[in-house]
Write a protein that holds these residues in place. Structure first.
Motif, mmCIF file in Angstrom:
data_model
loop_
_atom_site.group_PDB
_atom_site.id
_atom_site.type_symbol
_atom_site.label_atom_id
_atom_site.label_comp_id
_atom_site.label_asym_id
_atom_site.label_seq_id
_atom_site.Cartn_x
_atom_site.Cartn_y
_atom_site.Cartn_z
ATOM 1 N N GLU A 1 -0.954 23.768 -3.290
ATOM 2 C CA GLU A 1 -0.080 24.148 -4.401
ATOM 3 C C GLU A 1 -0.156 23.172 -5.564
ATOM 4 O O GLU A 1 0.510 23.398 -6.583
ATOM 5 C CB GLU A 1 1.368 24.236 -3.899
ATOM 6 C CG GLU A 1 1.577 25.325 -2.857
ATOM 7 C CD GLU A 1 2.968 25.263 -2.249
ATOM 8 O OE1 GLU A 1 3.743 24.361 -2.654
ATOM 9 O OE2 GLU A 1 3.281 26.095 -1.383
ATOM 10 N N ASP A 2 -0.923 22.102 -5.414
ATOM 11 C CA ASP A 2 -1.105 21.106 -6.483
ATOM 12 C C ASP A 2 0.246 20.587 -6.969
ATOM 13 O O ASP A 2 0.535 20.544 -8.166
ATOM 14 C CB ASP A 2 -1.897 21.699 -7.652
ATOM 15 C CG ASP A 2 -2.392 20.607 -8.605
ATOM 16 O OD1 ASP A 2 -2.456 19.439 -8.177
ATOM 17 O OD2 ASP A 2 -2.704 20.933 -9.756
ATOM 18 N N GLN A 3 1.087 20.172 -6.021
ATOM 19 C CA GLN A 3 2.395 19.648 -6.386
ATOM 20 C C GLN A 3 2.290 18.293 -7.072
ATOM 21 O O GLN A 3 3.097 17.988 -7.957
ATOM 22 C CB GLN A 3 3.283 19.555 -5.143
ATOM 23 C CG GLN A 3 3.540 20.890 -4.482
ATOM 24 C CD GLN A 3 4.402 20.767 -3.241
ATOM 25 O OE1 GLN A 3 4.919 19.696 -2.938
ATOM 26 N NE2 GLN A 3 4.568 21.855 -2.514
ATOM 27 N N TYR A 4 1.343 17.491 -6.679
ATOM 28 C CA TYR A 4 1.094 16.207 -7.331
ATOM 29 C C TYR A 4 -0.312 15.772 -6.979
ATOM 30 O O TYR A 4 -0.970 16.369 -6.118
ATOM 31 C CB TYR A 4 2.108 15.133 -6.904
ATOM 32 C CG TYR A 4 2.190 14.916 -5.416
ATOM 33 C CD1 TYR A 4 1.306 14.065 -4.761
ATOM 34 C CD2 TYR A 4 3.159 15.549 -4.651
ATOM 35 C CE1 TYR A 4 1.379 13.871 -3.398
ATOM 36 C CE2 TYR A 4 3.245 15.354 -3.287
ATOM 37 C CZ TYR A 4 2.361 14.509 -2.666
ATOM 38 O OH TYR A 4 2.436 14.312 -1.313
ATOM 39 N N ARG B 1 5.447 9.838 4.640
ATOM 40 C CA ARG B 1 4.962 10.947 5.465
ATOM 41 C C ARG B 1 5.277 12.257 4.775
ATOM 42 O O ARG B 1 6.386 12.473 4.278
ATOM 43 C CB ARG B 1 5.616 10.904 6.839
ATOM 44 C CG ARG B 1 5.139 9.764 7.720
ATOM 45 C CD ARG B 1 5.968 9.667 8.982
ATOM 46 N NE ARG B 1 6.147 10.977 9.599
ATOM 47 C CZ ARG B 1 7.039 11.224 10.559
ATOM 48 N NH1 ARG B 1 7.826 10.267 10.997
ATOM 49 N NH2 ARG B 1 7.136 12.430 11.072
ATOM 50 N N ASN B 2 4.297 13.143 4.726
ATOM 51 C CA ASN B 2 4.459 14.407 4.009
ATOM 52 C C ASN B 2 5.546 15.278 4.609
ATOM 53 O O ASN B 2 6.197 16.044 3.896
ATOM 54 C CB ASN B 2 3.131 15.159 3.976
ATOM 55 C CG ASN B 2 2.072 14.418 3.193
ATOM 56 O OD1 ASN B 2 2.365 13.688 2.255
ATOM 57 N ND2 ASN B 2 0.813 14.589 3.586
ATOM 58 N N GLY B 3 5.753 15.185 5.922
ATOM 59 C CA GLY B 3 6.769 16.008 6.554
ATOM 60 C C GLY B 3 8.181 15.575 6.235
ATOM 61 O O GLY B 3 9.129 16.349 6.439
ATOM 62 N N ILE C 1 -1.334 6.860 -5.616
ATOM 63 C CA ILE C 1 -2.654 6.241 -5.598
ATOM 64 C C ILE C 1 -3.561 6.863 -4.545
ATOM 65 O O ILE C 1 -4.772 6.645 -4.563
ATOM 66 C CB ILE C 1 -2.550 4.722 -5.372
ATOM 67 C CG1 ILE C 1 -1.853 4.421 -4.045
ATOM 68 C CG2 ILE C 1 -1.820 4.056 -6.514
ATOM 69 C CD1 ILE C 1 -1.754 2.936 -3.735
ATOM 70 N N GLU C 2 -2.999 7.648 -3.637
ATOM 71 C CA GLU C 2 -3.830 8.334 -2.631
ATOM 72 C C GLU C 2 -3.035 9.477 -2.023
ATOM 73 O O GLU C 2 -1.848 9.327 -1.705
ATOM 74 C CB GLU C 2 -4.264 7.355 -1.536
ATOM 75 C CG GLU C 2 -5.224 7.970 -0.515
ATOM 76 C CD GLU C 2 -5.691 6.975 0.530
ATOM 77 O OE1 GLU C 2 -6.208 7.418 1.572
ATOM 78 O OE2 GLU C 2 -5.526 5.761 0.290
ATOM 79 N N THR D 1 1.189 10.194 2.059
ATOM 80 C CA THR D 1 0.963 9.979 0.632
ATOM 81 C C THR D 1 1.276 8.527 0.301
ATOM 82 O O THR D 1 2.321 8.012 0.695
ATOM 83 C CB THR D 1 1.843 10.913 -0.218
ATOM 84 O OG1 THR D 1 1.497 12.274 0.072
ATOM 85 C CG2 THR D 1 1.650 10.651 -1.694
ATOM 86 N N LYS D 2 0.379 7.871 -0.431
ATOM 87 C CA LYS D 2 0.531 6.449 -0.756
ATOM 88 C C LYS D 2 0.992 6.324 -2.206
ATOM 89 O O LYS D 2 0.367 6.860 -3.118
ATOM 90 C CB LYS D 2 -0.794 5.717 -0.551
ATOM 91 C CG LYS D 2 -0.684 4.194 -0.666
ATOM 92 C CD LYS D 2 -2.049 3.539 -0.571
ATOM 93 C CE LYS D 2 -2.692 3.788 0.786
ATOM 94 N NZ LYS D 2 -3.983 3.062 0.886
#
Length: 369
Positions: A176-179, A215-217, A195-196, A202-203
Motif C-alpha cells: 500500500e506504500d504507506q511509507y 515491529r510492523n505488527g 532508514i530501512e 521497520t527501522k
C-alpha cells in the motif's frame, strides 16, 4: 534277506568316517548355470516391470520440466510487472511537484520487497505442488503427510502468531506504500525518519540520533509527515494596543521578501498568508501566519519566519508579548511610611514634656515653739 544281511556286514566292516563338529563345510562356488538362472530371473523381472518404471520416470521428468518452466515464467512475469509499476510511478511523478517527492531509494526498496515476496510465494507454491505430484506418481499415500503438515502448520501458527502478524503487516504496508525510506513518520510507539523498511521490522532514526526498531505488527496507526505537503504555522502575539493595519503590513512585507529569496522560494509551495486574528485577550492579540511548504521542512520555515518577524517588529517598534503579560514593576514600599513621626513628648528634657509632667506635691514644713 541274505543280500540285506551281507550289506549290513560290509557296512560294519568298512564304516565311512563321519564329519566332526569342528569341521566347517566349504563354501559352495556358484556355477555357470546358477549365474545364467540369476540373469534370466533379472531379465524377466525387468521385462515385466520396465514399462511401469519407464512410465513413472517419464511422468516425474515431465512434472519437473513443467515446474521449472512455470517457475521461470512466473518469476519473469513478476519482474516485468514490478518494472511496469515503477515506470508508471515515474510517469505520474513527472510533474514538477511530483518530481520533488521522488525517492529513488524508497522506490528501489519497495520494488525489491514486493518482487521478493511475490517470487517467493510463487516458487513455494510451484515447488510444493510439484513435490506432491512426484510423490503421488510413486504411489505414496499423501493423506498422512498432508494431515501431519496441517497439524504442524497449526502448531507453528499458534506458536509464531506474532511473527506471522509482523510479516503480513509488513507485506501490506509495502504493497500500500504507506511509507518508505526517507519519510518522516509517527508510528505511535516511536517517530523519526525511516532508514530501512523490512517485512518484519521497520527501522527509524529519531530526532536525537537514536535508532528505533519497530515491529510492523505493533503499529496501529501511522502518520506520514513526508507525503504531499506540510504546513508551517506561526502565531505572533502582540500587545492589545498595537495598530492592526501596521502589524498586517509588516507581516506582508516579511512574507513577500522571504518568498523571493533563496532557498526559501523552493521550500515554500505557496504564498505566506496572514490569516488574521486567531484570538483576542485583554492585554494581547494573536495573529496567525501560515504557509504551505515542502514535506518535512515546516519546522525550518517556521524558525526562519519567526526570526524575520521578530527583527521586522523591532524595526517597526511593535511590541511582541510572549505568553502572559508581565506585570508592571512597582517601587518597593517604604517600611517606615506607615510609622508616625516621633513625638516631642518622647524627650523627657523637652519643654513640652516638662509642661506636661505632673506637679510635685508640696513638702510639709515643721514649726518650732
Amino acid at each position: 534277506m541274505f543280500l540285506s544281511l551281507a550289506d549290513s556286514v560290509l557296512s560294519a566292516a568298512d564304516p565311512s568316517p563321519s564329519p566332526t563338529p569342528s569341521e566347517t563345510p566349504s563354501p559352495r562356488v556358484p556355477s555357470l548355470q546358477d549365474a545364467q538362472e540369476s540373469a534370466t530371473n533379472a531379465a524377466g523381472w525387468v521385462e515385466q516391470n520396465w514399462s511401469t518404471w519407464l512410465a513413472i520416470g517419464l511422468q516425474v521428468l515431465l512434472i519437473v520440466v513443467i515446474a521449472v518452466v512455470l517457475r521461470v515464467a512466473v518469476r519473469r512475469a513478476i519482474t516485468k510487472l514490478i518494472d511496469r509499476m515503477s515506470r508508471t510511478e515515474q510517469t505520474v511523478d513527472s510533474t514538477p511537484l511530483g518530481g520533488l517527492l521522488v525517492n529513488l531509494e524508497r522506490r528501489r526498496q519497495r520494488s525489491q520487497a514486493i518482487g521478493s515476496v511475490l517470487r517467493s510465494v510463487a516458487s513455494f507454491l510451484i515447488v510444493g505442488t510439484a513435490a506432491l505430484m512426484i510423490l503421488s506418481a510413486f504411489n505414496i499415500n499423501l493423506a498422512p503427510l498432508l494431515a501431519s503438515a496441517g497439524v504442524a502448520g497449526v502448531a507453528i501458527g499458534f506458536g509464531a502468531r506474532n511473527l506471522v502478524t509482523d510479516f503480513l503487516s509488513g507485506v501490506f504496508m509495502i504493497l500500500e506504500d504507506q511509507y518508505g525510506v526517507g519519510d518522516t513518520i509517527d508510528a505511535g510507539v516511536a517517530s523519526g525518519e525511516v532508514i530501512e523498511v523490512g517485512l518484519r521490522v521497520t527501522k527509524l532514526r529519531g530526532d536525537g540520533g537514536e535508532i528505533w526498531y519497530v515491529r510492523n505488527g505493533e503499529v496501529k496507526r501511522i502518520g506520514n509527515l513526508s507525503q504531499g505537503w506540510a504546513t508551517a504555522n506561526v502565531d505572533v502575539t502582540v500587545h492589545a494596543g498595537e495598530d492592526l493595519d501596521k502589524v498586517k503590513a509588516t507581516l506582508d512585507e516579511v512574507a513577500e521578501k522571504m518568498s523571493a529569496e533563496e532557498p526559501w522560494n523552493e521550500l515554500l509551495w505557496g504564498p505566506i498568508e496572514v490569516l488574521g486574528l486567531d484570538s483576542v485577550l485583554l492585554d494581547s492579540m494573536v495573529v496567525r501566519v501560515t504557509a504551505k511548504t515542502m514535506p518535512g521542512k515546516s519546522l525550518t520555515v517556521e524558525r526562519e519566519l519567526r526570526w524575520r518577524v521578530k527583527r521586522a517588529f523591532d524595526a517597526a517598534d511593535i511590541r511582541i508579548v510572549g505568553g502572559a503579560t508581565a506585570p508592571v514593576e512597582e517601587q518597593p514600599a517604604d517600611p517606615t511610611a506607615g510609622m508616625a513621626a516621633p513625638s516631642v513628648y518622647a524627650n523627657a528634657s523637652s519643654p513640652q514634656s516638662a509642661a506636661a509632667s505632673p506637679l510635685a506635691p508640696p513638702t510639709p514644713t515643721s514649726t518650732t515653739k
